[in-house]
Design a protein around this motif. Structure first.
Motif, PDB file in Angstrom:
ATOM      1  N   GLU A  28       0.840  -1.211   0.000  1.00  0.00           N
ATOM      2  CA  GLU A  28       0.000   0.000   0.000  1.00  0.00           C
ATOM      3  C   GLU A  28       0.868   1.252   0.000  1.00  0.00           C
ATOM      4  O   GLU A  28       0.650   2.168  -0.761  1.00  0.00           O
ATOM      5  N   SER A  29       1.923   1.247   0.899  1.00  0.00           N
ATOM      6  CA  SER A  29       2.728   2.466   0.967  1.00  0.00           C
ATOM      7  C   SER A  29       3.531   2.649  -0.315  1.00  0.00           C
ATOM      8  O   SER A  29       3.740   3.768  -0.756  1.00  0.00           O
ATOM      9  N   SER A  30       3.913   1.527  -0.984  1.00  0.00           N
ATOM     10  CA  SER A  30       4.662   1.743  -2.230  1.00  0.00           C
ATOM     11  C   SER A  30       3.737   2.273  -3.315  1.00  0.00           C
ATOM     12  O   SER A  30       4.132   3.097  -4.128  1.00  0.00           O
ATOM     13  N   THR A  31       2.423   1.878  -3.295  1.00  0.00           N
ATOM     14  CA  THR A  31       1.482   2.433  -4.285  1.00  0.00           C
ATOM     15  C   THR A  31       1.350   3.933  -4.046  1.00  0.00           C
ATOM     16  O   THR A  31       1.310   4.726  -4.971  1.00  0.00           O
ATOM     17  N   GLU A  32       1.285   4.297  -2.738  1.00  0.00           N
ATOM     18  CA  GLU A  32       1.112   5.703  -2.408  1.00  0.00           C
ATOM     19  C   GLU A  32       2.292   6.532  -2.927  1.00  0.00           C
ATOM     20  O   GLU A  32       2.100   7.543  -3.587  1.00  0.00           O
ATOM     21  N   THR A  33       3.514   6.041  -2.688  1.00  0.00           N
ATOM     22  CA  THR A  33       4.676   6.818  -3.146  1.00  0.00           C
ATOM     23  C   THR A  33       4.681   6.898  -4.665  1.00  0.00           C
ATOM     24  O   THR A  33       5.029   7.917  -5.233  1.00  0.00           O
ATOM     25  N   GLU A  34       4.232   5.791  -5.283  1.00  0.00           N
ATOM     26  CA  GLU A  34       4.201   5.787  -6.748  1.00  0.00           C
ATOM     27  C   GLU A  34       3.259   6.868  -7.270  1.00  0.00           C
ATOM     28  O   GLU A  34       3.605   7.657  -8.130  1.00  0.00           O
ATOM     29  N   SER A  35       2.024   6.909  -6.638  1.00  0.00           N
ATOM     30  CA  SER A  35       1.067   7.884  -7.129  1.00  0.00           C
ATOM     31  C   SER A  35       1.526   9.300  -6.783  1.00  0.00           C
ATOM     32  O   SER A  35       1.301  10.230  -7.524  1.00  0.00           O
ATOM     33  N   GLU A  36       2.181   9.427  -5.611  1.00  0.00           N
ATOM     34  CA  GLU A  36       2.693  10.751  -5.256  1.00  0.00           C
ATOM     35  C   GLU A  36       3.719  11.202  -6.284  1.00  0.00           C
ATOM     36  O   GLU A  36       3.743  12.334  -6.722  1.00  0.00           O
ATOM     37  N   ARG A  37       4.549  10.244  -6.670  1.00  0.00           N
ATOM     38  CA  ARG A  37       5.595  10.553  -7.628  1.00  0.00           C
ATOM     39  C   ARG A  37       4.983  10.970  -8.978  1.00  0.00           C
ATOM     40  O   ARG A  37       5.507  11.781  -9.692  1.00  0.00           O
ATOM     41  N   LYS A  38       3.783  10.404  -9.279  1.00  0.00           N
ATOM     42  CA  LYS A  38       3.160  10.679 -10.575  1.00  0.00           C
ATOM     43  C   LYS A  38       2.434  12.012 -10.628  1.00  0.00           C
ATOM     44  O   LYS A  38       2.076  12.472 -11.687  1.00  0.00           O
ATOM     45  N   MET A  39       2.154  12.636  -9.462  1.00  0.00           N
ATOM     46  CA  MET A  39       1.434  13.921  -9.445  1.00  0.00           C
ATOM     47  C   MET A  39       2.221  14.961 -10.250  1.00  0.00           C
ATOM     48  O   MET A  39       3.427  15.109 -10.057  1.00  0.00           O
ATOM     49  N   ILE A  40       1.509  15.665 -11.123  1.00  0.00           N
ATOM     50  CA  ILE A  40       2.183  16.689 -11.944  1.00  0.00           C
ATOM     51  C   ILE A  40       1.793  18.061 -11.389  1.00  0.00           C
ATOM     52  O   ILE A  40       0.603  18.363 -11.264  1.00  0.00           O
ATOM     53  N   THR A  41       2.779  18.855 -11.058  1.00  0.00           N
ATOM     54  CA  THR A  41       2.479  20.183 -10.504  1.00  0.00           C
ATOM     55  C   THR A  41       2.421  21.221 -11.629  1.00  0.00           C
ATOM     56  O   THR A  41       3.364  21.369 -12.403  1.00  0.00           O
ATOM     57  N   VAL A  42       1.264  21.897 -11.696  1.00  0.00           N
ATOM     58  CA  VAL A  42       1.047  22.901 -12.747  1.00  0.00           C
ATOM     59  C   VAL A  42       0.748  24.247 -12.095  1.00  0.00           C
ATOM     60  O   VAL A  42      -0.131  24.348 -11.246  1.00  0.00           O
ATOM     61  N   GLY A  43       1.467  25.260 -12.500  1.00  0.00           N
ATOM     62  CA  GLY A  43       1.158  26.632 -12.072  1.00  0.00           C
ATOM     63  C   GLY A  43       0.312  27.268 -13.155  1.00  0.00           C
ATOM     64  O   GLY A  43       0.747  27.356 -14.307  1.00  0.00           O
ATOM     65  N   PHE A  44      -0.902  27.692 -12.807  1.00  0.00           N
ATOM     66  CA  PHE A  44      -1.805  28.284 -13.811  1.00  0.00           C
ATOM     67  C   PHE A  44      -2.023  29.754 -13.486  1.00  0.00           C
ATOM     68  O   PHE A  44      -2.605  30.100 -12.456  1.00  0.00           O
ATOM     69  N   SER A  45      -1.569  30.621 -14.382  1.00  0.00           N
ATOM     70  CA  SER A  45      -1.784  32.049 -14.216  1.00  0.00           C
ATOM     71  C   SER A  45      -2.956  32.466 -15.097  1.00  0.00           C
ATOM     72  O   SER A  45      -2.829  32.571 -16.318  1.00  0.00           O
ATOM     73  N   GLN A  46      -4.094  32.705 -14.448  1.00  0.00           N
ATOM     74  CA  GLN A  46      -5.295  33.171 -15.159  1.00  0.00           C
ATOM     75  C   GLN A  46      -5.284  34.691 -15.118  1.00  0.00           C
ATOM     76  O   GLN A  46      -4.877  35.289 -14.110  1.00  0.00           O
ATOM     77  N   LEU A  47      -5.744  35.330 -16.212  1.00  0.00           N
ATOM     78  CA  LEU A  47      -5.611  36.788 -16.252  1.00  0.00           C
ATOM     79  C   LEU A  47      -6.563  37.523 -15.316  1.00  0.00           C
ATOM     80  O   LEU A  47      -6.272  38.620 -14.853  1.00  0.00           O
ATOM     81  N   GLY A  48      -7.725  36.933 -15.015  1.00  0.00           N
ATOM     82  CA  GLY A  48      -8.672  37.634 -14.151  1.00  0.00           C
ATOM     83  C   GLY A  48     -10.006  36.921 -14.097  1.00  0.00           C
ATOM     84  O   GLY A  48     -10.070  35.690 -14.263  1.00  0.00           O
ATOM     85  N   ALA A  49     -11.061  37.680 -13.819  1.00  0.00           N
ATOM     86  CA  ALA A  49     -12.403  37.094 -13.721  1.00  0.00           C
ATOM     87  C   ALA A  49     -13.422  38.084 -14.275  1.00  0.00           C
ATOM     88  O   ALA A  49     -14.474  38.316 -13.707  1.00  0.00           O
ATOM     89  N   GLU A  50     -13.050  38.693 -15.436  1.00  0.00           N
ATOM     90  CA  GLU A  50     -13.854  39.798 -15.962  1.00  0.00           C
ATOM     91  C   GLU A  50     -15.192  39.391 -16.556  1.00  0.00           C
ATOM     92  O   GLU A  50     -16.087  40.211 -16.670  1.00  0.00           O
ATOM     93  N   SER A  51     -15.336  38.118 -16.942  1.00  0.00           N
ATOM     94  CA  SER A  51     -16.542  37.727 -17.686  1.00  0.00           C
ATOM     95  C   SER A  51     -16.984  36.321 -17.303  1.00  0.00           C
ATOM     96  O   SER A  51     -16.236  35.584 -16.659  1.00  0.00           O
ATOM     97  N   ASP A  52     -18.193  35.960 -17.743  1.00  0.00           N
ATOM     98  CA  ASP A  52     -18.678  34.585 -17.503  1.00  0.00           C
ATOM     99  C   ASP A  52     -17.797  33.585 -18.242  1.00  0.00           C
ATOM    100  O   ASP A  52     -17.556  32.475 -17.770  1.00  0.00           O
ATOM    101  N   TRP A  53     -17.345  33.992 -19.412  1.00  0.00           N
ATOM    102  CA  TRP A  53     -16.435  33.141 -20.189  1.00  0.00           C
ATOM    103  C   TRP A  53     -15.223  32.783 -19.337  1.00  0.00           C
ATOM    104  O   TRP A  53     -14.817  31.637 -19.241  1.00  0.00           O
ATOM    105  N   ARG A  54     -14.670  33.809 -18.667  1.00  0.00           N
ATOM    106  CA  ARG A  54     -13.428  33.606 -17.904  1.00  0.00           C
ATOM    107  C   ARG A  54     -13.667  32.671 -16.721  1.00  0.00           C
ATOM    108  O   ARG A  54     -12.859  31.793 -16.446  1.00  0.00           O
ATOM    109  N   SER A  55     -14.800  32.837 -16.032  1.00  0.00           N
ATOM    110  CA  SER A  55     -15.090  31.962 -14.873  1.00  0.00           C
ATOM    111  C   SER A  55     -15.248  30.518 -15.344  1.00  0.00           C
ATOM    112  O   SER A  55     -14.744  29.593 -14.701  1.00  0.00           O
ATOM    113  N   THR A  56     -15.919  30.332 -16.481  1.00  0.00           N
ATOM    114  CA  THR A  56     -16.100  28.972 -17.006  1.00  0.00           C
ATOM    115  C   THR A  56     -14.758  28.374 -17.409  1.00  0.00           C
ATOM    116  O   THR A  56     -14.494  27.189 -17.186  1.00  0.00           O
TER     117      THR A  56
END
Ligand code: AHR
Length: 346
Positions: A28-56
């Motif tokens: 179980e713990s080796s599966t956990e480390t495996e899945s932890e290792r597989k997590m991909i970290t993404v930084g998402f810079s959104q420009l704002g929240a000016e419209s319904d389009w943007r929120s969606t």
């Protein structure tokens, strides 16, 4: 003797049980480390929240790049300021994220920070609007709409409509409420209109930015109506502006609708995601909406997965979009040699 045999058997069973428990815990713990290792970290810079389009659009990214899908998403809202977006990108670089996804407010001014991301070896995916940089290797790929085509399709629809209604080019007086100046959506939609207007000799009475918001759409339209009395078409560069413009038209005692010959002011716009705007379309207050699809989350996910597999995605990934209208007479429009169907909304 029998007692000794029974005791040995019990001890053996216990030992087997303990070994089994341990191996389950280890696996179980080796599966956990495996899945932890597989997590991909993404930084998402959104420009704002000016419209319904943007929120969606933000929701779509958050749903696709979720924990359940194996992502650790760091979301930053730029509050409509490029400086905030640049700060967010620098923070992502410091955090050594696996990918940066950037939805840029405007096209220019990204060179330095993208060079920093490249130097740190972090792939950057641009989403929705574009960045204008000389060195295209500064980002992996882009996914979004063909904003100029959206504008061309809308202008072609106006042309078809005025033709079938017998309205002469010199009687067309367009108020133009632009999006955020310098954004790809504004630049493309503006080009689509101004080139066609030049070609047919339409009058663009006035142009001003409504910043893609309802409040600015209302203010800009109210000021246009105070200055000009011949406006018969309003070209709004998104639905939120259109909703604001309609409020201004009604507050001025006029009617938003396609019957230009009888004094109505025809409103056209872009997006098709705002439910109030779609309702206005059914009611005829908005006559045509060029679709701009905000559901980029799964598309970005696919691009990341390709890069993870060592593949090189296409540099520019366009989304296919339609036109929505409640005017039943126009079923097709033409841009150049290409013909596009219009979705008649009832
Ligand atoms: O860049 C896409 C545009 O940005 C959408 O048309 C608009 O609603 C949004 O704010």
């Amino acid at each position: 003797m029998r007692k000794t045999v029974r005791l040995t058997a019990i001890l053996l069973l216990l030992a087997t049980f303990l070994v089994a428990c341990r191996s389950t815990a280890v696996s179980e713990s080796s599966t956990e480390t495996e899945s932890e290792r597989k997590m991909i970290t993404v930084g998402f810079s959104q420009l704002g929240a000016e419209s319904d389009w943007r929120s969606t659009n933000t929701e779509s990214m958050q749903t696709a790049l979720s924990k359940e899908n194996g992502y650790n998403l760091i979301y930053k809202n730029g509050q409509q300021k490029q400086a905030n977006q640049i700060t967010a990108l620098r923070m992502f670089i410091q955090q050594d994220v696996d990918y940066i996804v950037l939805a840029p407010e405007t096209e220019t001014g990204w060179e330095f920070v993208l060079q920093e991301a490249q130097a740190a070896g972090i792939p950057v995916i641009i989403v929705d609007r574009r960045v204008n940089v000389d060195d295209r290797s500064l980002y992996s790929c882009w996914v979004g709409s063909d904003f100029e085509l959206e504008g061309q399709k809308m202008a072609a629809w106006i042309y078809e409509y005025t033709k079938i209604k017998g309205i002469a080019a010199e009687d067309i007086h367009i108020a133009h409420i632009q999006g955020t100046m310098g954004s790809t959506a504004q630049l493309g939609r503006t080009r689509g209109l101004t080139n066609t207007a030049r070609e047919y000799g339409w009058d663009i009475v006035a142009s001003e930015s409504g910043d893609f918001t309802e409040i600015r759409g209302k203010e800009v339209m109210a000021s246009f109506l105070r200055k000009y009395d011949n406006i018969n078409i309003v070209y709004c560069e998104n639905d939120n502006e259109a909703i604001g413009a309609i409020a201004a038209i009604e507050a001025a005692g006029k009617k938003a609708g396609p019957d230009i010959a009888n004094g109505e002011i025809m409103v056209v716009s872009f997006d098709g995601i705002n439910q109030d705007a779609m309702q206005y379309l059914r009611e005829g207050k908005i006559s045509c909406i060029a679709e701009c699809n905000p559901l980029h989350g799964p598309r970005v996910q696919t691009l990341i997965e390709m890069i993870e597999r060592g593949e090189t995605p296409e540099k520019f990934n366009y989304v296919t979009e339609t036109l929505f209208s409640s005017v039943p007479e126009i079923k097709n429009i033409k841009v150049g040699d290409e013909s596009y169907e219009v979705d008649i909304v009832k």
